[in-house]
Design a protein around this motif. Structure first.
Motif, mmCIF file in Angstrom:
data_model
loop_
_atom_site.group_PDB
_atom_site.id
_atom_site.type_symbol
_atom_site.label_atom_id
_atom_site.label_comp_id
_atom_site.label_asym_id
_atom_site.label_seq_id
_atom_site.Cartn_x
_atom_site.Cartn_y
_atom_site.Cartn_z
ATOM 1 N N VAL A 22 35.079 34.665 29.619
ATOM 2 C CA VAL A 22 35.401 35.104 28.305
ATOM 3 C C VAL A 22 37.128 34.745 28.306
ATOM 4 O O VAL A 22 37.826 34.779 28.794
ATOM 5 C CB VAL A 22 35.409 36.524 28.160
ATOM 6 N N ALA A 23 37.205 33.983 26.993
ATOM 7 C CA ALA A 23 38.522 33.706 26.546
ATOM 8 C C ALA A 23 39.339 34.548 26.751
ATOM 9 O O ALA A 23 39.327 35.717 26.076
ATOM 10 C CB ALA A 23 38.571 32.657 25.198
ATOM 11 N N GLY A 24 40.590 34.228 27.465
ATOM 12 C CA GLY A 24 41.574 35.385 27.486
ATOM 13 C C GLY A 24 41.515 36.324 28.460
ATOM 14 O O GLY A 24 42.409 37.318 28.771
ATOM 15 N N SER A 25 40.448 36.528 29.138
ATOM 16 C CA SER A 25 40.250 37.334 30.305
ATOM 17 C C SER A 25 41.013 37.186 31.540
ATOM 18 O O SER A 25 41.186 35.898 31.814
ATOM 19 C CB SER A 25 38.625 37.367 30.618
ATOM 20 N N TYR A 26 41.638 38.175 32.188
ATOM 21 C CA TYR A 26 42.475 37.982 33.089
ATOM 22 C C TYR A 26 41.755 37.637 34.417
ATOM 23 O O TYR A 26 41.906 36.958 35.327
ATOM 24 C CB TYR A 26 43.497 39.365 33.312
ATOM 25 N N THR A 27 40.524 38.237 34.538
ATOM 26 C CA THR A 27 39.762 37.970 35.408
ATOM 27 C C THR A 27 39.311 36.636 35.469
ATOM 28 O O THR A 27 39.344 35.790 36.657
ATOM 29 C CB THR A 27 38.392 38.992 35.410
ATOM 30 N N ASP A 28 38.712 35.860 34.242
ATOM 31 C CA ASP A 28 38.459 34.761 34.244
ATOM 32 C C ASP A 28 39.611 33.637 34.708
ATOM 33 O O ASP A 28 39.409 32.854 35.168
ATOM 34 C CB ASP A 28 38.096 34.564 32.717
ATOM 35 N N TYR A 29 40.950 34.182 34.167
ATOM 36 C CA TYR A 29 42.031 33.461 34.543
ATOM 37 C C TYR A 29 42.265 33.296 36.022
ATOM 38 O O TYR A 29 42.231 32.268 36.678
ATOM 39 C CB TYR A 29 43.288 34.097 34.018
ATOM 40 N N LEU A 30 41.786 34.429 36.843
ATOM 41 C CA LEU A 30 41.870 34.511 38.264
ATOM 42 C C LEU A 30 40.888 33.307 38.893
ATOM 43 O O LEU A 30 41.287 32.608 39.854
ATOM 44 C CB LEU A 30 41.834 35.744 38.974
ATOM 45 N N PHE A 31 39.796 33.485 38.479
ATOM 46 C CA PHE A 31 38.546 32.493 38.916
ATOM 47 C C PHE A 31 38.859 31.254 38.528
ATOM 48 O O PHE A 31 38.610 30.282 39.470
ATOM 49 C CB PHE A 31 37.101 32.910 38.453
ATOM 50 N N THR A 32 39.540 30.898 37.438
ATOM 51 C CA THR A 32 39.803 29.571 37.077
ATOM 52 C C THR A 32 40.899 28.800 37.974
ATOM 53 O O THR A 32 40.966 27.805 38.514
ATOM 54 C CB THR A 32 40.285 29.413 35.593
ATOM 55 N N LYS A 33 41.927 29.792 38.379
ATOM 56 C CA LYS A 33 43.037 29.315 39.221
ATOM 57 C C LYS A 33 42.728 29.058 40.597
ATOM 58 O O LYS A 33 42.989 28.284 41.252
ATOM 59 C CB LYS A 33 44.192 30.443 39.255
ATOM 60 N N GLY A 34 41.504 30.104 40.960
ATOM 61 C CA GLY A 34 40.960 29.771 42.443
ATOM 62 C C GLY A 34 41.284 30.760 43.570
ATOM 63 O O GLY A 34 42.096 31.643 43.467
#
Ligand SMILES: N=c1c2ncn([C@@H]3O[C@H](COP(=O)(O)OP(=O)(O)OP(=O)(O)O)[C@@H](O)[C@H]3O)c2ncn1[C@@H]1O[C@H](COP(=O)(O)O)[C@@H](O)[C@H]1O
Length: 109
Positions: A22-34
């Motif tokens: 989901v765009a703007g999701s903090y959780t997504d941000y963490l998964f994207t960073k790795g």
């Protein structure tokens, strides 16, 4: 949507974020960073729990433990480890702990 106050439901929500970003999701941000970013957050949040534990404010302690719990759930999802697997491990320990207690009792005699 399930009740997010439940840790297992929060795990499911985090898993859903991984599978359906989901765009703007903090959780997504963490998964994207790795993984390294998730581990860095766990290090930071653990330190914050330690600092809060020395502070008389229960509110701050609860806040920091909640932050840590969320990040640990993110790590579990990233590793593909389910809440049930943790429950199984904890259940095994129940048996171990009672055996240790029995041994301690026997040693007393
Ligand atoms: N429980 C949490 C939760 N706990 C902590 N956090 C985030 O963790 C971050 C911790 O704060 P920090 O100041 O340490 O980090 P930061 O400066 O924001 O970011 P970094 O660049 O340091 O990573 C904050 O951005 C919080 O929003 C959480 N983010 C999300 N959730 C749950 O996850 C659900 C999905 O969230 P989204 O993925 O954002 O939609 C939410 O509805 C909540 O239920």
């Amino acid at each position: 949507m399930a009740d997010k106050q439940d840790l297992e439901a929060l795990y499911q929500l985090i898993l859903d974020r991984k599978n359906n970003p989901v765009a703007g999701s903090y959780t997504d941000y963490l998964f994207t960073k790795g993984l390294d970013k998730i581990l860095k957050k766990i290090g930071e949040e653990s330190t914050e729990v330690i600092v809060a534990a020395k502070n008389p404010s229960d509110d701050e302690f609860i806040y920091e433990v909640s932050d840590l719990a969320y990040h640990v759930l993110v790590l579990m999802v990233d590793r593909g480890i389910s809440v049930d697997q943790i429950k199984t491990e904890l259940a095994k320990r129940e048996g171990l702990m009672s055996k240790t207690k029995e041994r301690d009792e026997i040693k007393k005699f």
